[in-house]
Design a protein around this motif. Structure first.
Motif, mmCIF file in Angstrom:
data_model
loop_
_atom_site.group_PDB
_atom_site.id
_atom_site.type_symbol
_atom_site.label_atom_id
_atom_site.label_comp_id
_atom_site.label_asym_id
_atom_site.label_seq_id
_atom_site.Cartn_x
_atom_site.Cartn_y
_atom_site.Cartn_z
ATOM 1 N N SER A 229 0.852 -1.197 0.000
ATOM 2 C CA SER A 229 0.000 0.000 0.000
ATOM 3 C C SER A 229 0.884 1.242 0.000
ATOM 4 O O SER A 229 2.076 1.183 0.324
ATOM 5 N N LEU A 230 0.295 2.389 -0.343
ATOM 6 C CA LEU A 230 1.085 3.635 -0.353
ATOM 7 C C LEU A 230 1.641 3.939 1.033
ATOM 8 O O LEU A 230 2.810 4.318 1.174
ATOM 9 N N ASP A 231 0.822 3.747 2.069
ATOM 10 C CA ASP A 231 1.299 3.996 3.434
ATOM 11 C C ASP A 231 2.467 3.070 3.778
ATOM 12 O O ASP A 231 3.434 3.489 4.429
ATOM 13 N N HIS A 232 2.381 1.818 3.330
ATOM 14 C CA HIS A 232 3.449 0.844 3.613
ATOM 15 C C HIS A 232 4.758 1.259 2.945
ATOM 16 O O HIS A 232 5.817 1.289 3.590
ATOM 17 N N VAL A 233 4.695 1.605 1.651
ATOM 18 C CA VAL A 233 5.954 1.903 0.941
ATOM 19 C C VAL A 233 6.526 3.257 1.344
ATOM 20 O O VAL A 233 7.749 3.429 1.384
ATOM 21 N N THR A 234 5.671 4.229 1.695
ATOM 22 C CA THR A 234 6.192 5.551 2.066
ATOM 23 C C THR A 234 6.766 5.559 3.487
ATOM 24 O O THR A 234 7.459 6.489 3.876
ATOM 25 N N ALA A 235 6.475 4.493 4.241
ATOM 26 C CA ALA A 235 7.083 4.371 5.576
ATOM 27 C C ALA A 235 8.414 3.624 5.515
ATOM 28 O O ALA A 235 9.137 3.558 6.518
ATOM 29 N N ASN A 236 8.749 3.066 4.334
ATOM 30 C CA ASN A 236 9.982 2.296 4.164
ATOM 31 C C ASN A 236 11.178 3.262 4.121
ATOM 32 O O ASN A 236 11.225 4.177 3.283
ATOM 33 N N GLN A 237 12.144 3.068 4.996
ATOM 34 C CA GLN A 237 13.260 4.009 5.112
ATOM 35 C C GLN A 237 14.072 4.112 3.825
ATOM 36 O O GLN A 237 14.519 5.196 3.447
ATOM 37 N N ARG A 238 14.222 3.002 3.105
ATOM 38 C CA ARG A 238 14.991 3.050 1.854
ATOM 39 C C ARG A 238 14.251 3.880 0.800
ATOM 40 O O ARG A 238 14.864 4.599 0.020
ATOM 41 N N VAL A 239 12.922 3.751 0.774
ATOM 42 C CA VAL A 239 12.122 4.563 -0.160
ATOM 43 C C VAL A 239 12.257 6.045 0.190
ATOM 44 O O VAL A 239 12.419 6.897 -0.690
ATOM 45 N N ILE A 240 12.209 6.360 1.469
ATOM 46 C CA ILE A 240 12.377 7.756 1.917
ATOM 47 C C ILE A 240 13.752 8.277 1.489
ATOM 48 O O ILE A 240 13.877 9.387 0.954
ATOM 49 N N ASP A 241 14.789 7.445 1.669
ATOM 50 C CA ASP A 241 16.153 7.867 1.365
ATOM 51 C C ASP A 241 16.351 8.137 -0.128
ATOM 52 O O ASP A 241 16.954 9.142 -0.520
ATOM 53 N N VAL A 242 15.833 7.232 -0.988
ATOM 54 C CA VAL A 242 16.174 7.343 -2.412
ATOM 55 C C VAL A 242 15.159 8.174 -3.209
ATOM 56 O O VAL A 242 15.446 8.609 -4.320
ATOM 57 N N TYR A 243 13.952 8.369 -2.658
ATOM 58 C CA TYR A 243 12.917 9.001 -3.448
ATOM 59 C C TYR A 243 12.206 10.135 -2.716
ATOM 60 O O TYR A 243 12.258 11.291 -3.122
ATOM 61 N N LEU A 244 11.572 9.813 -1.606
ATOM 62 C CA LEU A 244 10.710 10.803 -0.947
ATOM 63 C C LEU A 244 11.496 11.886 -0.231
ATOM 64 O O LEU A 244 11.014 13.010 -0.079
ATOM 65 N N GLY A 245 12.718 11.549 0.197
ATOM 66 C CA GLY A 245 13.520 12.520 0.941
ATOM 67 C C GLY A 245 14.154 13.593 0.099
ATOM 68 O O GLY A 245 14.767 14.519 0.591
ATOM 69 N N ARG A 246 14.040 13.462 -1.251
ATOM 70 C CA ARG A 246 14.709 14.389 -2.164
ATOM 71 C C ARG A 246 14.023 15.746 -2.170
ATOM 72 O O ARG A 246 12.821 15.829 -2.123
#
Length: 246
Positions: A229-246
């Motif tokens: 789910s979107l909530d599941h993947v956006t809570a993933n630290q690696r996703v935050i590091d490579v994508y959402l944190g930009r």
């Protein structure tokens, strides 16, 4: 339920750059899926491989109940197999009416020879009316397509693809350039389409993805980084590091 599309351990490199790196991905027969990820993650190349525009260096792309290999088919054959693709920029016949655009899409389904001798019939016009309702353009059928707003042109192109009865629809960044109302409307169209076929949406707009309310696949460096789910993947630290944190 078996997958409609099964991408297994697929890799492809361009001039030494691994655009797709051991990618595995599957989608069911009637499923809505969002694919997100940073620029260069392999989202467009993934769609190019599924539609036959790019041949993978290794791996398998299997299609349908008979698990036929898409990598052995031409782009035209893949389209005939029921895989439709919508690019980011809408491509409609600007000087024709909305109705004529939809009729031409129905004709294209019949092959070039049948299209030459085509005559409109009640069944086809009923299908055009049904498509127009599905894409919310039923009151715009007589309008010239070039007069439509950007969002309406996007809906018309989706309708033209649906006219060809695809089993899988690949949609590239449909929310780009749309007003908030148009984005909401587009979400409804895609969700409705996914009730009877597979729909894969590549998108950057997280609010749009949230409205789709579907399973999300995150690509990074050509492979799946996270899925759920979107909530599941956006809570993933690696996703935050490579994508959402930009």
């Amino acid at each position: 339920m078996s997958a409609l599309l099964e991408v297994s351990d697929v890799s492809v490199a361009f001039d030494g750059f691994k655009a797709i790196n051991h990618l595995s991905f599957s989608i069911g027969p009637a499923e809505l899926r969002a694919v997100i990820g940073p620029n260069g993650a392999g989202k467009t190349t993934f769609m190019d491989i599924v539609t036959g525009k790019t041949r993978p260096d290794s791996g398998q792309v299997l299609w349908g109940e008979m698990s036929r290999s898409l990598t052995r088919m031409s782009e035209a054959r893949i389209a005939r197999e029921g895989i439709g693709r919508k690019f980011q920029r809408p491509t409609v016949f600007e000087d024709q009416s909305v109705e004529e655009n939809l009729v031409m899409a129905l004709k294209a389904q019949r092959g070039p020879l049948a299209a030459m001798f085509y005559r409109r019939n009640g069944e086809d016009m009923a299908r055009v009316a049904e498509l127009a309702r599905e894409i919310r353009l039923e009151t715009h059928l007589p309008r010239i397509a070039g007069e439509l707003s950007h969002g309406q042109k996007q809906w018309l192109e989706i309708g033209m693809l649906l006219a060809q009865e695809p089993r899988l629809l690949l949609v590239d960044e449909p929310a780009a350039g749309m007003t908030p109302d148009e984005r909401a409307h587009t979400t409804d169209i895609l969700k409705e389409a996914a009730r009877t076929r597979a729909v894969v949406v590549v998108e950057h707009d997280m609010e749009f993805v949230r409205r789709l309310d579907c399973r999300v696949t995150v690509l990074h460096e050509g492979s799946v980084l996270a899925e759920g789910s979107l909530d599941h993947v956006t809570a993933n630290q690696r996703v935050i590091d490579v994508y959402l944190g930009r």
